[in-house]
Design an enzyme around this catalytic site. Sequence first.
Site, PDB file in Angstrom:
ATOM      1  N   LYS A   1      46.612  42.077  46.353  1.00 44.43           N
ATOM      2  CA  LYS A   1      45.346  42.828  46.332  1.00 44.43           C
ATOM      3  C   LYS A   1      44.539  42.628  47.609  1.00 44.43           C
ATOM      4  O   LYS A   1      44.441  41.515  48.125  1.00 44.43           O
ATOM      5  CB  LYS A   1      44.556  42.389  45.099  1.00 44.43           C
ATOM      6  CG  LYS A   1      43.199  43.038  44.916  1.00 44.43           C
ATOM      7  CD  LYS A   1      43.259  44.555  44.950  1.00 44.43           C
ATOM      8  CE  LYS A   1      44.217  45.168  43.961  1.00 44.43           C
ATOM      9  NZ  LYS A   1      44.482  46.608  44.219  1.00 44.43           N
TER      10      LYS A   1
ATOM     11  N   ASP B   1      52.141  41.387  44.575  1.00 43.88           N
ATOM     12  CA  ASP B   1      52.771  42.677  44.249  1.00 43.88           C
ATOM     13  C   ASP B   1      54.162  42.784  44.838  1.00 43.88           C
ATOM     14  O   ASP B   1      55.001  43.534  44.358  1.00 43.88           O
ATOM     15  CB  ASP B   1      51.894  43.828  44.747  1.00 43.88           C
ATOM     16  CG  ASP B   1      50.697  43.974  43.845  1.00 43.88           C
ATOM     17  OD1 ASP B   1      49.733  43.209  44.033  1.00 43.88           O
ATOM     18  OD2 ASP B   1      50.762  44.786  42.912  1.00 43.88           O
TER      19      ASP B   1
ATOM     20  N   GLN C   1      38.767  44.352  39.347  1.00 40.75           N
ATOM     21  CA  GLN C   1      39.680  43.715  38.378  1.00 40.75           C
ATOM     22  C   GLN C   1      39.265  42.277  38.075  1.00 40.75           C
ATOM     23  O   GLN C   1      39.524  41.776  36.987  1.00 40.75           O
ATOM     24  CB  GLN C   1      41.127  43.719  38.917  1.00 40.75           C
ATOM     25  CG  GLN C   1      41.751  45.088  39.063  1.00 40.75           C
ATOM     26  CD  GLN C   1      41.582  45.628  40.458  1.00 40.75           C
ATOM     27  OE1 GLN C   1      40.584  45.376  41.125  1.00 40.75           O
ATOM     28  NE2 GLN C   1      42.537  46.414  40.921  1.00 40.75           N
TER      29      GLN C   1
ATOM     30  N   ARG D   1      47.962  48.350  35.003  1.00 42.43           N
ATOM     31  CA  ARG D   1      48.015  47.954  36.406  1.00 42.43           C
ATOM     32  C   ARG D   1      48.474  46.497  36.484  1.00 42.43           C
ATOM     33  O   ARG D   1      48.590  45.814  35.469  1.00 42.43           O
ATOM     34  CB  ARG D   1      46.686  48.211  37.148  1.00 42.43           C
ATOM     35  CG  ARG D   1      45.424  47.970  36.403  1.00 42.43           C
ATOM     36  CD  ARG D   1      45.178  46.563  36.005  1.00 42.43           C
ATOM     37  NE  ARG D   1      45.179  45.665  37.153  1.00 42.43           N
ATOM     38  CZ  ARG D   1      45.333  44.351  37.085  1.00 42.43           C
ATOM     39  NH1 ARG D   1      45.503  43.741  35.901  1.00 42.43           N
ATOM     40  NH2 ARG D   1      45.321  43.595  38.148  1.00 42.43           N
ATOM     41  N   GLY D   2      48.723  46.035  37.734  1.00 43.11           N
ATOM     42  CA  GLY D   2      49.294  44.699  37.903  1.00 43.11           C
ATOM     43  C   GLY D   2      50.806  44.858  37.966  1.00 43.11           C
ATOM     44  O   GLY D   2      51.409  45.533  37.125  1.00 43.11           O
ATOM     45  N   ALA D   3      51.417  44.229  38.978  1.00 48.15           N
ATOM     46  CA  ALA D   3      52.826  44.509  39.271  1.00 48.15           C
ATOM     47  C   ALA D   3      53.764  44.347  38.066  1.00 48.15           C
ATOM     48  O   ALA D   3      54.511  45.283  37.727  1.00 48.15           O
ATOM     49  CB  ALA D   3      53.271  43.649  40.452  1.00 48.15           C
TER      50      ALA D   3
HETATM   51  O1  MRU Z   1      45.889  47.429  42.016  1.00 43.07           O
HETATM   52  P1  MRU Z   1      46.318  46.474  40.953  1.00 43.07           P
HETATM   53  O2  MRU Z   1      45.224  46.111  39.991  1.00 43.07           O
HETATM   54  O3  MRU Z   1      47.582  46.932  40.271  1.00 43.07           O
HETATM   55  O4  MRU Z   1      46.659  45.158  41.774  1.00 43.07           O
HETATM   56  C1  MRU Z   1      47.044  44.001  41.099  1.00 43.07           C
HETATM   57  C2  MRU Z   1      47.268  42.836  41.982  1.00 43.07           C
HETATM   58  O5  MRU Z   1      47.125  42.904  43.186  1.00 43.07           O
HETATM   59  C3  MRU Z   1      47.773  41.593  41.324  1.00 43.07           C
HETATM   60  O6  MRU Z   1      47.317  40.458  42.009  1.00 43.07           O
HETATM   61  C4  MRU Z   1      49.311  41.595  41.368  1.00 43.07           C
HETATM   62  O7  MRU Z   1      49.806  42.795  40.848  1.00 43.07           O
HETATM   63  C5  MRU Z   1      49.888  40.458  40.630  1.00 43.07           C
HETATM   64  S1  MRU Z   1      49.630  40.611  38.912  1.00 43.07           S
HETATM   65  C6  MRU Z   1      50.445  39.405  38.071  1.00 43.07           C
END
Ligand code: MRU
Length: 355
Positions: free
Chosen positions: A253, A242, A201, A52-54
């Site tokens: 998030k 994201d 997270q 997970r995480g963009a």
């Molecule tokens: O739902 P997730 O855990 O994929 O969401 C992640 C986030 O919102 C992060 O802040 C975002 O992806 C940036 S990560 C470098």
Amino acid sequence: MTSRYPLKVRAVEWVNGKVRWINTNLLPYEEVYEESADYERIARAIEAMEIRGAPAIGVAAALAIAATAFNSPANSVDQLRDVILKAIDRLRRTRPTAHNLFWALDRIKRVSLEQHLDLEEYRKAVVDEALRIYREDVETNIRIGEVGDRIIDDGDVILTHCNAGALATAAFGTALAIIRVAWYRGKRISVIATETRPVLQGARLTVWELVKEGIPVKLITDSMVGYVMYKGLVNKVIVGADRILRDGHVVNKIGTYVLAIAARRHGVPFYVAAPTSTFDLNSTVASIVIEERNPEEVRRILGKIPITVENVEVLNFSFDVTPPELVSGIVTERGIIEPPLNVNINRVIGGSKSA
Ligand code: MRU
């Protein structure tokens, strides 16, 4: 890959024709690495948030296509292209909000649609492009850390939300890259991490990463954000993103928006850290899709302990949108984009092939 900073956590990697990732759902209790060359398995890992995480989602999707190309028994260019386009299509449907996913898959698709006369040359072109995306992510994050170091003062207490760390990228992180570089350069900083309901997270991943680095961290519940700022306990907020739109709206998030409002109310600078691959110059706030996830995430703690009445109706928006007027700056690998964001995003990113 060598690096000028220690890369203690590698969330997604390419190992002998397969994708290897740390299953973030099991952290911080267990450090389990999964491996697969099957794009369907990797698509499910993204949907289930093992990955997970963009940026990590984008890198994993690119490497999933590389693994498909690398291992495919196809015996013609056309056959392999069919398989790759099918895999791209499947991976595009995993999570709708993180722009990096679509950016990475579009890059692979472009290479895939070029003219290839030879099967092995085609296979290699796809793998090479995916590996470039992977390596660029690590290098980009280190640059974000170095660029962003200038917003950090000795003694700062930095509040961050969710996990924009190594676990959200191939390695090193975005918001946490800035914190890492400042720490490695000897600044005496500390972090306040929000738990980040409902998937936690912040509590599970950000705290785990920072403890591993030895960077002081305090965990708070999401609803403490206003009070810790009121008490003067926070000097800066840094979050990831994201998707960032041309006019400066930041999709991140759920909870980021109220954090930005509280920061403005208390005069705390609110920064976003993101690679240029997160910028979506074509969409509008009205046209983006905010993912809504399984209600069980809200009804139960980590899918286990029920905390409410069975089957109560739930809203589970996974992301929200912070308007540009609440953002003090966006730290990218190309520099810090300062307000007015609608003008400066265009100047720094506009027309480039990243977005
Ligand atoms: O739902 P997730 O855990 O994929 O969401 C992640 C986030 O919102 C992060 O802040 C975002 O992806 C940036 S990560 C470098």
